[in-house]
Design a protein around this motif. Structure first.
Motif, PDB file in Angstrom:
ATOM      1  N   GLY A 165      60.287  65.224  52.590  1.00 32.76           N
ATOM      2  CA  GLY A 165      61.274  66.264  52.837  1.00 32.76           C
ATOM      3  C   GLY A 165      62.534  65.753  53.520  1.00 32.76           C
ATOM      4  O   GLY A 165      63.595  66.391  53.438  1.00 32.76           O
ATOM      5  N   PHE A 166      62.447  64.592  54.177  1.00 35.43           N
ATOM      6  CA  PHE A 166      63.617  64.017  54.847  1.00 35.43           C
ATOM      7  C   PHE A 166      64.451  63.133  53.916  1.00 35.43           C
ATOM      8  O   PHE A 166      65.506  62.650  54.327  1.00 35.43           O
ATOM      9  CB  PHE A 166      63.167  63.187  56.053  1.00 35.43           C
ATOM     10  CG  PHE A 166      62.704  64.013  57.214  1.00 35.43           C
ATOM     11  CD1 PHE A 166      63.621  64.584  58.091  1.00 35.43           C
ATOM     12  CD2 PHE A 166      61.357  64.246  57.445  1.00 35.43           C
ATOM     13  CE1 PHE A 166      63.199  65.346  59.168  1.00 35.43           C
ATOM     14  CE2 PHE A 166      60.918  65.002  58.514  1.00 35.43           C
ATOM     15  CZ  PHE A 166      61.843  65.559  59.376  1.00 35.43           C
ATOM     16  N   ILE A 167      63.987  62.907  52.705  1.00 38.22           N
ATOM     17  CA  ILE A 167      64.703  62.007  51.793  1.00 38.22           C
ATOM     18  C   ILE A 167      66.128  62.464  51.523  1.00 38.22           C
ATOM     19  O   ILE A 167      67.066  61.649  51.603  1.00 38.22           O
ATOM     20  CB  ILE A 167      63.902  61.834  50.484  1.00 38.22           C
ATOM     21  CG1 ILE A 167      62.645  61.016  50.746  1.00 38.22           C
ATOM     22  CG2 ILE A 167      64.762  61.169  49.406  1.00 38.22           C
ATOM     23  CD1 ILE A 167      61.762  60.813  49.522  1.00 38.22           C
ATOM     24  N   PRO A 168      66.389  63.742  51.190  1.00 40.14           N
ATOM     25  CA  PRO A 168      67.784  64.142  50.978  1.00 40.14           C
ATOM     26  C   PRO A 168      68.675  63.910  52.192  1.00 40.14           C
ATOM     27  O   PRO A 168      69.834  63.500  52.046  1.00 40.14           O
ATOM     28  CB  PRO A 168      67.663  65.637  50.647  1.00 40.14           C
ATOM     29  CG  PRO A 168      66.286  65.808  50.112  1.00 40.14           C
ATOM     30  CD  PRO A 168      65.444  64.850  50.895  1.00 40.14           C
ATOM     31  N   ILE A 169      68.133  64.144  53.388  1.00 38.74           N
ATOM     32  CA  ILE A 169      68.934  63.937  54.597  1.00 38.74           C
ATOM     33  C   ILE A 169      69.240  62.460  54.789  1.00 38.74           C
ATOM     34  O   ILE A 169      70.387  62.075  55.070  1.00 38.74           O
ATOM     35  CB  ILE A 169      68.192  64.506  55.814  1.00 38.74           C
ATOM     36  CG1 ILE A 169      67.970  66.018  55.665  1.00 38.74           C
ATOM     37  CG2 ILE A 169      68.971  64.213  57.100  1.00 38.74           C
ATOM     38  CD1 ILE A 169      67.173  66.640  56.792  1.00 38.74           C
ATOM     39  N   VAL A 170      68.224  61.613  54.629  1.00 39.03           N
ATOM     40  CA  VAL A 170      68.411  60.172  54.826  1.00 39.03           C
ATOM     41  C   VAL A 170      69.403  59.607  53.810  1.00 39.03           C
ATOM     42  O   VAL A 170      70.298  58.821  54.158  1.00 39.03           O
ATOM     43  CB  VAL A 170      67.053  59.448  54.730  1.00 39.03           C
ATOM     44  CG1 VAL A 170      67.251  57.941  54.744  1.00 39.03           C
ATOM     45  CG2 VAL A 170      66.136  59.874  55.874  1.00 39.03           C
ATOM     46  N   LEU A 171      69.278  60.005  52.561  1.00 42.00           N
ATOM     47  CA  LEU A 171      70.189  59.500  51.534  1.00 42.00           C
ATOM     48  C   LEU A 171      71.616  59.980  51.775  1.00 42.00           C
ATOM     49  O   LEU A 171      72.578  59.222  51.586  1.00 42.00           O
ATOM     50  CB  LEU A 171      69.718  59.953  50.154  1.00 42.00           C
ATOM     51  CG  LEU A 171      68.423  59.325  49.637  1.00 42.00           C
ATOM     52  CD1 LEU A 171      68.066  59.874  48.264  1.00 42.00           C
ATOM     53  CD2 LEU A 171      68.541  57.809  49.578  1.00 42.00           C
ATOM     54  N   GLY A 172      71.757  61.232  52.189  1.00 37.71           N
ATOM     55  CA  GLY A 172      73.103  61.730  52.461  1.00 37.71           C
ATOM     56  C   GLY A 172      73.772  60.997  53.603  1.00 37.71           C
ATOM     57  O   GLY A 172      74.964  60.678  53.541  1.00 37.71           O
ATOM     58  N   VAL A 173      73.001  60.688  54.648  1.00 37.15           N
ATOM     59  CA  VAL A 173      73.571  60.055  55.844  1.00 37.15           C
ATOM     60  C   VAL A 173      73.870  58.574  55.607  1.00 37.15           C
ATOM     61  O   VAL A 173      74.958  58.085  55.931  1.00 37.15           O
ATOM     62  CB  VAL A 173      72.620  60.230  57.045  1.00 37.15           C
ATOM     63  CG1 VAL A 173      73.094  59.398  58.234  1.00 37.15           C
ATOM     64  CG2 VAL A 173      72.522  61.697  57.424  1.00 37.15           C
ATOM     65  N   PHE A 174      72.896  57.843  55.031  1.00 38.09           N
ATOM     66  CA  PHE A 174      73.029  56.386  54.959  1.00 38.09           C
ATOM     67  C   PHE A 174      73.596  55.877  53.632  1.00 38.09           C
ATOM     68  O   PHE A 174      73.995  54.710  53.547  1.00 38.09           O
ATOM     69  CB  PHE A 174      71.669  55.734  55.210  1.00 38.09           C
ATOM     70  CG  PHE A 174      71.169  55.921  56.619  1.00 38.09           C
ATOM     71  CD1 PHE A 174      71.660  55.129  57.634  1.00 38.09           C
ATOM     72  CD2 PHE A 174      70.230  56.900  56.923  1.00 38.09           C
ATOM     73  CE1 PHE A 174      71.218  55.292  58.938  1.00 38.09           C
ATOM     74  CE2 PHE A 174      69.777  57.068  58.212  1.00 38.09           C
ATOM     75  CZ  PHE A 174      70.270  56.272  59.233  1.00 38.09           C
ATOM     76  N   LEU A 175      73.628  56.725  52.615  1.00 36.46           N
ATOM     77  CA  LEU A 175      74.214  56.301  51.342  1.00 36.46           C
ATOM     78  C   LEU A 175      75.480  57.083  51.026  1.00 36.46           C
ATOM     79  O   LEU A 175      76.503  56.498  50.669  1.00 36.46           O
ATOM     80  CB  LEU A 175      73.196  56.476  50.211  1.00 36.46           C
ATOM     81  CG  LEU A 175      73.686  56.093  48.805  1.00 36.46           C
ATOM     82  CD1 LEU A 175      74.084  54.607  48.764  1.00 36.46           C
ATOM     83  CD2 LEU A 175      72.610  56.376  47.758  1.00 36.46           C
ATOM     84  N   GLY A 176      75.428  58.393  51.159  1.00 35.63           N
ATOM     85  CA  GLY A 176      76.572  59.207  50.794  1.00 35.63           C
ATOM     86  C   GLY A 176      77.738  59.096  51.763  1.00 35.63           C
ATOM     87  O   GLY A 176      78.884  58.865  51.347  1.00 35.63           O
ATOM     88  N   ALA A 177      77.483  59.253  53.052  1.00 35.60           N
ATOM     89  CA  ALA A 177      78.569  59.264  54.036  1.00 35.60           C
ATOM     90  C   ALA A 177      79.377  57.962  54.056  1.00 35.60           C
ATOM     91  O   ALA A 177      80.612  58.004  54.081  1.00 35.60           O
ATOM     92  CB  ALA A 177      78.000  59.573  55.417  1.00 35.60           C
ATOM     93  N   PRO A 178      78.739  56.766  54.049  1.00 31.22           N
ATOM     94  CA  PRO A 178      79.539  55.529  54.102  1.00 31.22           C
ATOM     95  C   PRO A 178      80.131  55.128  52.753  1.00 31.22           C
ATOM     96  O   PRO A 178      80.890  54.153  52.698  1.00 31.22           O
ATOM     97  CB  PRO A 178      78.520  54.467  54.554  1.00 31.22           C
ATOM     98  CG  PRO A 178      77.282  55.221  54.939  1.00 31.22           C
ATOM     99  CD  PRO A 178      77.297  56.483  54.167  1.00 31.22           C
ATOM    100  N   LEU A 179      79.807  55.834  51.680  1.00 33.02           N
ATOM    101  CA  LEU A 179      80.197  55.398  50.343  1.00 33.02           C
ATOM    102  C   LEU A 179      81.702  55.257  50.209  1.00 33.02           C
ATOM    103  O   LEU A 179      82.210  54.229  49.725  1.00 33.02           O
ATOM    104  CB  LEU A 179      79.654  56.393  49.307  1.00 33.02           C
ATOM    105  CG  LEU A 179      79.717  55.942  47.850  1.00 33.02           C
ATOM    106  CD1 LEU A 179      78.838  54.720  47.629  1.00 33.02           C
ATOM    107  CD2 LEU A 179      79.278  57.084  46.927  1.00 33.02           C
ATOM    108  N   LEU A 180      82.443  56.244  50.635  1.00 32.01           N
ATOM    109  CA  LEU A 180      83.906  56.193  50.581  1.00 32.01           C
ATOM    110  C   LEU A 180      84.518  55.967  51.960  1.00 32.01           C
ATOM    111  O   LEU A 180      85.556  55.321  52.078  1.00 32.01           O
ATOM    112  CB  LEU A 180      84.452  57.497  49.988  1.00 32.01           C
ATOM    113  CG  LEU A 180      83.980  57.850  48.577  1.00 32.01           C
ATOM    114  CD1 LEU A 180      84.588  59.158  48.121  1.00 32.01           C
ATOM    115  CD2 LEU A 180      84.325  56.733  47.596  1.00 32.01           C
ATOM    116  N   ALA A 181      83.861  56.482  52.995  1.00 34.02           N
ATOM    117  CA  ALA A 181      84.403  56.329  54.348  1.00 34.02           C
ATOM    118  C   ALA A 181      84.495  54.867  54.755  1.00 34.02           C
ATOM    119  O   ALA A 181      85.445  54.463  55.436  1.00 34.02           O
ATOM    120  CB  ALA A 181      83.530  57.098  55.348  1.00 34.02           C
ATOM    121  N   GLY A 182      83.514  54.060  54.335  1.00 33.86           N
ATOM    122  CA  GLY A 182      83.544  52.639  54.692  1.00 33.86           C
ATOM    123  C   GLY A 182      84.760  51.932  54.126  1.00 33.86           C
ATOM    124  O   GLY A 182      85.429  51.147  54.819  1.00 33.86           O
TER     125      GLY A 182
END
Length: 341
Positions: free
Chosen positions: A103-120
Protein backbone atom coordinates in the motif's frame (compact mmCIF):
# COMPACT_ATOMS: atom_id res chain seq x y z
CA UNK A 1 52.93 -0.27 -45.71
CA UNK A 2 49.87 1.08 -43.91
CA UNK A 3 47.76 0.68 -47.05
CA UNK A 4 48.78 -2.94 -47.37
CA UNK A 5 47.99 -3.69 -43.76
CA UNK A 6 44.65 -1.95 -44.03
CA UNK A 7 43.79 -3.89 -47.17
CA UNK A 8 44.72 -7.22 -45.61
CA UNK A 9 42.68 -6.54 -42.53
CA UNK A 10 39.68 -5.56 -44.57
CA UNK A 11 39.99 -8.57 -46.78
CA UNK A 12 39.98 -10.97 -43.86
CA UNK A 13 36.44 -9.85 -42.93
CA UNK A 14 34.82 -10.46 -46.27
CA UNK A 15 34.21 -13.24 -48.78
CA UNK A 16 33.77 -13.30 -52.50
CA UNK A 17 30.86 -14.26 -54.72
CA UNK A 18 31.26 -16.50 -57.76
CA UNK A 19 31.68 -13.43 -59.94
CA UNK A 20 34.48 -12.13 -57.72
CA UNK A 21 32.55 -9.33 -56.03
CA UNK A 22 33.11 -8.82 -52.33
CA UNK A 23 30.45 -9.64 -49.78
CA UNK A 24 30.65 -7.96 -46.39
CA UNK A 25 28.96 -9.59 -43.38
CA UNK A 26 25.95 -7.83 -41.95
CA UNK A 27 26.58 -5.83 -38.82
CA UNK A 28 25.47 -7.74 -35.77
CA UNK A 29 24.14 -5.19 -33.31
CA UNK A 30 21.24 -5.80 -30.98
CA UNK A 31 18.64 -3.20 -30.03
CA UNK A 32 20.15 -0.51 -27.88
CA UNK A 33 18.98 2.79 -26.45
CA UNK A 34 20.32 5.84 -28.21
CA UNK A 35 19.97 9.58 -28.19
CA UNK A 36 17.62 11.09 -25.65
CA UNK A 37 16.32 7.68 -24.51
CA UNK A 38 19.84 6.58 -23.61
CA UNK A 39 20.55 9.86 -21.83
CA UNK A 40 17.42 9.71 -19.66
CA UNK A 41 17.94 6.04 -18.82
CA UNK A 42 21.56 6.64 -17.87
CA UNK A 43 20.62 9.65 -15.77
CA UNK A 44 18.06 7.70 -13.73
CA UNK A 45 19.45 4.19 -14.14
CA UNK A 46 20.10 3.74 -10.42
CA UNK A 47 16.47 4.31 -9.53
CA UNK A 48 15.13 2.33 -12.48
CA UNK A 49 17.34 -0.70 -11.87
CA UNK A 50 16.61 -0.64 -8.14
CA UNK A 51 12.90 -0.65 -8.84
CA UNK A 52 13.19 -3.45 -11.41
CA UNK A 53 15.36 -5.64 -9.18
CA UNK A 54 13.12 -5.21 -6.14
CA UNK A 55 10.10 -6.01 -8.29
CA UNK A 56 11.72 -9.16 -9.67
CA UNK A 57 12.61 -10.39 -6.18
CA UNK A 58 9.12 -9.59 -4.86
CA UNK A 59 7.39 -11.36 -7.75
CA UNK A 60 9.58 -14.45 -7.29
CA UNK A 61 8.72 -14.49 -3.57
CA UNK A 62 5.00 -14.11 -4.28
CA UNK A 63 5.11 -16.99 -6.76
CA UNK A 64 6.75 -19.17 -4.12
CA UNK A 65 4.10 -18.14 -1.58
CA UNK A 66 1.36 -19.01 -4.03
CA UNK A 67 2.85 -22.48 -4.56
CA UNK A 68 3.24 -23.11 -0.83
CA UNK A 69 -0.31 -21.91 -0.16
CA UNK A 70 -1.93 -24.15 -2.76
CA UNK A 71 0.07 -27.14 -1.52
CA UNK A 72 -1.05 -26.56 2.07
CA UNK A 73 -4.66 -26.01 1.06
CA UNK A 74 -4.71 -29.13 -1.10
CA UNK A 75 -3.50 -31.30 1.75
CA UNK A 76 -6.47 -30.06 3.80
CA UNK A 77 -9.01 -30.91 1.12
CA UNK A 78 -9.27 -27.58 -0.69
CA UNK A 79 -11.31 -26.70 -2.70
CA UNK A 80 -13.83 -29.50 -2.13
CA UNK A 81 -13.90 -29.35 1.67
CA UNK A 82 -15.52 -26.61 3.76
CA UNK A 83 -13.43 -23.56 4.74
CA UNK A 84 -13.31 -24.53 8.40
CA UNK A 85 -11.11 -27.50 7.43
CA UNK A 86 -8.54 -25.75 5.22
CA UNK A 87 -8.67 -22.20 6.63
CA UNK A 88 -6.34 -23.04 9.58
CA UNK A 89 -3.63 -23.74 6.98
CA UNK A 90 -3.74 -20.09 5.89
CA UNK A 91 -1.67 -17.40 7.59
CA UNK A 92 -3.73 -14.16 7.40
CA UNK A 93 -1.00 -12.17 9.13
CA UNK A 94 1.35 -12.74 6.20
CA UNK A 95 -1.25 -11.51 3.72
CA UNK A 96 -1.95 -8.44 5.82
CA UNK A 97 1.71 -7.50 6.31
CA UNK A 98 2.48 -7.83 2.60
CA UNK A 99 -0.63 -5.93 1.58
CA UNK A 100 0.13 -3.11 4.01
CA UNK A 101 3.63 -2.87 2.60
CA UNK A 102 2.38 -2.79 -0.97
CA UNK A 103 0.00 0.00 0.00
CA UNK A 104 2.98 2.34 0.43
CA UNK A 105 4.28 1.74 -3.11
CA UNK A 106 2.45 4.70 -4.72
CA UNK A 107 3.72 7.02 -2.00
CA UNK A 108 7.31 5.78 -2.26
CA UNK A 109 7.36 6.01 -6.05
CA UNK A 110 5.86 9.49 -6.02
CA UNK A 111 8.39 10.78 -3.49
CA UNK A 112 11.60 9.13 -4.72
CA UNK A 113 10.92 8.84 -8.45
CA UNK A 114 8.32 11.42 -9.39
CA UNK A 115 9.37 14.44 -7.31
CA UNK A 116 13.09 14.49 -8.32
CA UNK A 117 12.35 13.66 -11.97
CA UNK A 118 12.15 17.27 -13.15
CA UNK A 119 13.05 19.14 -9.96
CA UNK A 120 16.55 17.66 -9.96
CA UNK A 121 17.34 18.95 -13.46
CA UNK A 122 15.81 22.34 -12.75
CA UNK A 123 17.73 22.73 -9.50
CA UNK A 124 21.13 21.66 -10.83
CA UNK A 125 20.80 23.50 -14.13
CA UNK A 126 20.74 20.40 -16.32
CA UNK A 127 17.48 21.63 -17.84
CA UNK A 128 19.26 24.76 -19.12
CA UNK A 129 21.86 22.59 -20.80
CA UNK A 130 19.13 20.54 -22.47
CA UNK A 131 17.32 23.68 -23.60
CA UNK A 132 20.50 24.96 -25.25
CA UNK A 133 20.75 21.85 -27.43
CA UNK A 134 18.70 20.86 -30.45
CA UNK A 135 16.29 18.84 -28.30
CA UNK A 136 12.92 20.53 -27.81
CA UNK A 137 11.45 20.86 -24.31
CA UNK A 138 8.46 18.73 -25.37
CA UNK A 139 10.70 15.86 -26.42
CA UNK A 140 12.72 16.10 -23.24
CA UNK A 141 9.57 16.02 -21.10
CA UNK A 142 8.03 13.23 -23.16
CA UNK A 143 11.13 11.06 -22.81
CA UNK A 144 11.42 11.74 -19.08
CA UNK A 145 7.79 10.94 -18.37
CA UNK A 146 7.55 8.15 -20.93
CA UNK A 147 10.45 6.03 -19.69
CA UNK A 148 9.50 6.57 -16.05
CA UNK A 149 5.87 5.66 -16.78
CA UNK A 150 6.90 2.47 -18.60
CA UNK A 151 9.04 1.34 -15.67
CA UNK A 152 6.28 2.12 -13.17
CA UNK A 153 3.60 0.38 -15.24
CA UNK A 154 5.76 -2.72 -15.77
CA UNK A 155 6.66 -3.07 -12.09
CA UNK A 156 3.24 -2.38 -10.60
CA UNK A 157 1.52 -4.61 -13.15
CA UNK A 158 3.81 -7.51 -12.30
CA UNK A 159 3.25 -7.01 -8.57
CA UNK A 160 -0.50 -6.72 -9.03
CA UNK A 161 -0.72 -9.96 -11.01
CA UNK A 162 1.55 -11.87 -8.61
CA UNK A 163 -0.29 -10.65 -5.50
CA UNK A 164 -3.67 -11.36 -7.08
CA UNK A 165 -2.69 -14.93 -7.89
CA UNK A 166 -1.42 -15.46 -4.35
CA UNK A 167 -4.63 -14.14 -2.83
CA UNK A 168 -6.89 -15.82 -5.40
CA UNK A 169 -7.46 -19.19 -3.66
CA UNK A 170 -8.71 -17.48 -0.46
CA UNK A 171 -10.33 -14.33 -1.90
CA UNK A 172 -13.80 -15.40 -0.72
CA UNK A 173 -12.69 -15.55 2.92
CA UNK A 174 -13.02 -12.12 4.57
CA UNK A 175 -11.04 -13.34 7.58
CA UNK A 176 -7.94 -13.40 5.36
CA UNK A 177 -8.41 -10.19 3.37
CA UNK A 178 -11.72 -8.46 2.75
CA UNK A 179 -12.09 -7.82 -0.98
CA UNK A 180 -13.53 -4.34 -0.40
CA UNK A 181 -10.68 -3.26 1.88
CA UNK A 182 -7.60 -1.49 0.65
CA UNK A 183 -5.40 -4.46 1.53
CA UNK A 184 -6.94 -6.44 -1.33
CA UNK A 185 -8.78 -3.92 -3.50
CA UNK A 186 -5.84 -1.51 -3.89
CA UNK A 187 -3.20 -4.19 -4.53
CA UNK A 188 -4.88 -6.13 -7.35
CA UNK A 189 -6.17 -5.38 -10.82
CA UNK A 190 -5.42 -1.98 -12.38
CA UNK A 191 -5.67 -0.03 -9.10
CA UNK A 192 -1.99 -0.18 -8.01
CA UNK A 193 -0.91 0.79 -11.53
CA UNK A 194 -3.28 3.77 -11.64
CA UNK A 195 -2.40 5.06 -8.16
CA UNK A 196 1.36 4.68 -8.65
CA UNK A 197 1.31 6.33 -12.07
CA UNK A 198 -0.80 9.22 -10.77
CA UNK A 199 1.50 9.95 -7.82
CA UNK A 200 4.62 9.75 -9.99
CA UNK A 201 3.28 12.12 -12.66
CA UNK A 202 1.86 14.44 -9.99
CA UNK A 203 5.21 14.38 -8.20
CA UNK A 204 6.90 15.40 -11.44
CA UNK A 205 4.45 18.30 -11.81
CA UNK A 206 5.09 19.38 -8.22
CA UNK A 207 8.83 19.25 -8.83
CA UNK A 208 8.49 21.34 -11.99
CA UNK A 209 6.58 24.02 -10.08
CA UNK A 210 8.74 24.11 -6.94
CA UNK A 211 12.08 23.54 -8.75
CA UNK A 212 13.73 22.22 -5.57
CA UNK A 213 14.20 18.51 -5.01
CA UNK A 214 13.87 18.25 -1.23
CA UNK A 215 10.83 20.47 -0.84
CA UNK A 216 9.23 18.75 -3.83
CA UNK A 217 9.66 15.37 -2.14
CA UNK A 218 8.06 16.66 1.06
CA UNK A 219 5.09 18.18 -0.76
CA UNK A 220 4.69 15.06 -2.92
CA UNK A 221 4.61 12.90 0.20
CA UNK A 222 1.79 14.99 1.66
CA UNK A 223 -0.05 14.96 -1.66
CA UNK A 224 0.26 11.18 -2.02
CA UNK A 225 -1.06 10.64 1.51
CA UNK A 226 -4.08 12.85 0.73
CA UNK A 227 -4.71 10.84 -2.44
CA UNK A 228 -4.69 7.61 -0.45
CA UNK A 229 -7.11 9.03 2.12
CA UNK A 230 -9.54 10.31 -0.53
CA UNK A 231 -9.36 7.00 -2.37
CA UNK A 232 -10.05 5.13 0.86
CA UNK A 233 -13.28 7.05 1.53
CA UNK A 234 -14.51 6.92 -2.07
CA UNK A 235 -13.72 3.26 -2.80
CA UNK A 236 -17.15 1.84 -1.98
CA UNK A 237 -18.88 4.57 -3.99
CA UNK A 238 -17.49 2.97 -7.14
CA UNK A 239 -19.95 0.08 -6.89
CA UNK A 240 -23.68 -0.29 -7.42
CA UNK A 241 -25.43 -1.18 -4.18
CA UNK A 242 -27.77 -4.16 -4.45
CA UNK A 243 -30.84 -4.42 -2.20
CA UNK A 244 -32.48 -7.67 -1.16
CA UNK A 245 -35.74 -7.81 0.84
CA UNK A 246 -37.79 -10.44 2.66
CA UNK A 247 -41.41 -10.54 3.81
CA UNK A 248 -41.25 -13.44 6.26
CA UNK A 249 -41.26 -11.49 9.49
CA UNK A 250 -38.44 -9.93 11.49
CA UNK A 251 -37.21 -12.93 13.43
CA UNK A 252 -33.48 -13.71 13.53
CA UNK A 253 -33.96 -16.67 11.20
CA UNK A 254 -35.83 -14.66 8.57
CA UNK A 255 -32.99 -12.33 7.54
CA UNK A 256 -32.01 -12.69 3.87
CA UNK A 257 -29.06 -14.84 2.83
CA UNK A 258 -26.40 -12.79 1.07
CA UNK A 259 -24.13 -14.12 -1.68
CA UNK A 260 -20.74 -15.49 -0.69
CA UNK A 261 -18.23 -12.83 0.37
CA UNK A 262 -20.80 -10.03 -0.12
CA UNK A 263 -20.14 -6.81 1.78
CA UNK A 264 -23.15 -5.77 3.86
CA UNK A 265 -23.69 -2.02 3.65
CA UNK A 266 -26.86 -1.51 5.68
CA UNK A 267 -29.66 -3.55 7.24
CA UNK A 268 -33.15 -2.18 7.82
CA UNK A 269 -36.62 -3.36 8.82
CA UNK A 270 -39.28 -2.96 6.15
CA UNK A 271 -43.00 -2.28 6.65
CA UNK A 272 -45.95 -3.40 4.59
CA UNK A 273 -46.00 -0.02 2.82
CA UNK A 274 -42.33 -0.32 1.88
CA UNK A 275 -41.00 2.15 4.45
CA UNK A 276 -37.71 1.21 6.07
CA UNK A 277 -36.75 1.52 9.73
CA UNK A 278 -33.42 1.09 11.47
CA UNK A 279 -32.62 -2.43 12.59
CA UNK A 280 -32.69 -1.26 16.21
CA UNK A 281 -36.21 0.15 16.01
CA UNK A 282 -37.67 -2.49 18.29
CA UNK A 283 -34.84 -2.36 20.83
CA UNK A 284 -36.76 -0.07 23.21
CA UNK A 285 -40.25 -1.46 22.62
CA UNK A 286 -42.02 -3.59 25.21
CA UNK A 287 -42.02 -6.65 22.96
CA UNK A 288 -41.17 -7.56 19.42
CA UNK A 289 -44.79 -8.48 18.72
CA UNK A 290 -46.05 -5.06 19.75
CA UNK A 291 -43.27 -3.41 17.74
CA UNK A 292 -44.21 -5.43 14.69
CA UNK A 293 -47.85 -4.38 14.97
CA UNK A 294 -47.00 -0.75 15.71
CA UNK A 295 -44.82 -0.24 12.64
CA UNK A 296 -46.43 -2.94 10.46
CA UNK A 297 -43.06 -4.67 10.05
CA UNK A 298 -43.07 -7.52 7.57
CA UNK A 299 -39.41 -8.29 6.85
CA UNK A 300 -35.86 -7.16 6.25
CA UNK A 301 -34.12 -4.97 3.68
CA UNK A 302 -30.37 -5.42 3.23
CA UNK A 303 -28.06 -3.32 1.05
CA UNK A 304 -24.83 -5.01 -0.04
CA UNK A 305 -22.04 -5.07 -2.61
CA UNK A 306 -21.30 -8.47 -4.20
CA UNK A 307 -17.74 -9.54 -4.84
CA UNK A 308 -18.66 -9.92 -8.51
CA UNK A 309 -18.51 -6.11 -8.78
CA UNK A 310 -14.91 -5.94 -7.60
CA UNK A 311 -13.35 -5.95 -11.08
CA UNK A 312 -15.76 -3.37 -12.52
CA UNK A 313 -15.27 -1.14 -9.47
CA UNK A 314 -11.50 -1.34 -9.86
CA UNK A 315 -11.59 -0.47 -13.55
CA UNK A 316 -14.08 2.35 -13.03
CA UNK A 317 -11.99 3.92 -10.28
CA UNK A 318 -8.74 3.36 -12.16
CA UNK A 319 -10.20 4.99 -15.28
CA UNK A 320 -10.90 8.14 -13.26
CA UNK A 321 -7.36 8.11 -11.91
CA UNK A 322 -5.90 7.53 -15.38
CA UNK A 323 -7.85 10.53 -16.69
CA UNK A 324 -6.50 12.67 -13.86
CA UNK A 325 -2.99 11.43 -14.66
CA UNK A 326 -3.41 12.39 -18.30
CA UNK A 327 -4.64 15.84 -17.25
CA UNK A 328 -1.58 16.37 -15.06
CA UNK A 329 0.70 15.22 -17.91
CA UNK A 330 -0.94 17.72 -20.28
CA UNK A 331 -0.37 20.45 -17.70
CA UNK A 332 3.31 19.49 -17.52
CA UNK A 333 3.70 19.78 -21.30
CA UNK A 334 1.85 23.10 -21.48
CA UNK A 335 3.86 24.54 -18.62
CA UNK A 336 7.11 23.05 -19.90
CA UNK A 337 6.75 24.55 -23.37
CA UNK A 338 6.34 28.00 -21.88
CA UNK A 339 8.98 27.83 -19.15
CA UNK A 340 11.12 24.73 -18.92
CA UNK A 341 14.11 26.51 -17.32
Amino acid sequence: MSNLTNTSTTGSNRSANSDGSAVFPAATRGPRLSGMNWLIWRQHRAGFWTLLVITAISVAWLIQQRTDLTNQLTTHGWPDSSPDKWLPAVHPQRFQLVSYGFGFIPIVLGVFLGAPLLAGDLETGTAKLVASQSVTPSRWLATKLGISALVVIACTTALSIAFGRWWGPVKYEPTVLGWSEGTAFDNTGPVPVALALFTVVSGAAIGMLLRRTLISMVVTFAFAVVVQVVWHFQRLNLGHVVTITTHKGIGPTTSPQLPEAALEIDTSLISGSGQTYGWGTCAHEASQKLCTQKFDLVGWSVDYLPISQMSSMQWFGSSIVFILTAAVAVFIFIRGRKRVV
